[in-house]
Write a protein that holds these residues in place. Sequence first.
Motif, PDB file in Angstrom:
ATOM      1  N   SER A 203      58.218  14.186  82.857  1.00 39.12           N
ATOM      2  CA  SER A 203      59.277  14.330  83.845  1.00 39.12           C
ATOM      3  C   SER A 203      59.076  15.554  84.733  1.00 39.12           C
ATOM      4  N   GLY A 204      58.205  16.457  84.320  1.00 35.74           N
ATOM      5  CA  GLY A 204      57.914  17.637  85.112  1.00 35.74           C
ATOM      6  C   GLY A 204      58.824  18.824  84.879  1.00 35.74           C
TER       7      GLY A 204
ATOM      8  N   ARG B 258      53.510  17.988  88.979  1.00 34.64           N
ATOM      9  CA  ARG B 258      53.070  16.602  89.044  1.00 34.64           C
ATOM     10  C   ARG B 258      53.910  15.828  90.037  1.00 34.64           C
ATOM     11  N   ASP B 259      53.317  14.785  90.563  1.00 35.43           N
ATOM     12  CA  ASP B 259      53.977  13.854  91.458  1.00 35.43           C
ATOM     13  C   ASP B 259      53.779  12.479  90.853  1.00 35.43           C
TER      14      ASP B 259
ATOM     15  N   SER C  72      52.391   7.501  84.342  1.00 35.35           N
ATOM     16  CA  SER C  72      53.436   8.454  84.687  1.00 35.35           C
ATOM     17  C   SER C  72      54.327   8.832  83.511  1.00 35.35           C
ATOM     18  N   HIS C  73      54.234   8.154  82.384  1.00 37.75           N
ATOM     19  CA  HIS C  73      55.050   8.448  81.211  1.00 37.75           C
ATOM     20  C   HIS C  73      54.415   9.471  80.271  1.00 37.75           C
ATOM     21  N   TYR C  74      53.218   9.917  80.566  1.00 37.85           N
ATOM     22  CA  TYR C  74      52.501  10.820  79.686  1.00 37.85           C
ATOM     23  C   TYR C  74      52.688  12.274  80.068  1.00 37.85           C
ATOM     24  N   ALA C  75      52.871  13.129  79.054  1.00 37.63           N
ATOM     25  CA  ALA C  75      52.709  14.559  79.268  1.00 37.63           C
ATOM     26  C   ALA C  75      51.230  14.837  79.516  1.00 37.63           C
TER      27      ALA C  75
END
Length: 126
Positions: free
Chosen positions: A54-55, A72-73, A30-33
């Motif tokens: 972070s979206g 993204r979720d 979840s920390h990746y672009a």
Amino acid sequence: QVQLVESGGGLVQAGGSLRLSCAASGRTASHYAMGWFRQAPGKEREFVARISWSGDNTYYADSVKGRFTISRDNAKNTVYLQMNRLKPEDTAIYYCAVHNQDYGLGYDSPTFYDYWGQGTQVTVSS
């Protein structure tokens, strides 16, 4: 290391819609672009869209701007590509990948992405 699995591709008529999903696994996924690329037969892989982890920061290729939406979720470790008003020239294999640069550097260059998924086929008929 991150594992990515794309899904949601298929056959659709021009003007139709599809939503692609990219499921990521790994403790830090979840920390990746993340970005979406596509590759049509006989052509090089080209950039489609990119989203920060972070979206709240996105980039789009001019060819899809206004038609495609990346989101993204992070709770589900999933990135989406909503594709509307599809055109035959959108036909390609669509891949998601992890962006390995800060501040969006090289966002449109596949050489700055890692952990490519296997791809999902999108075919748009006229």
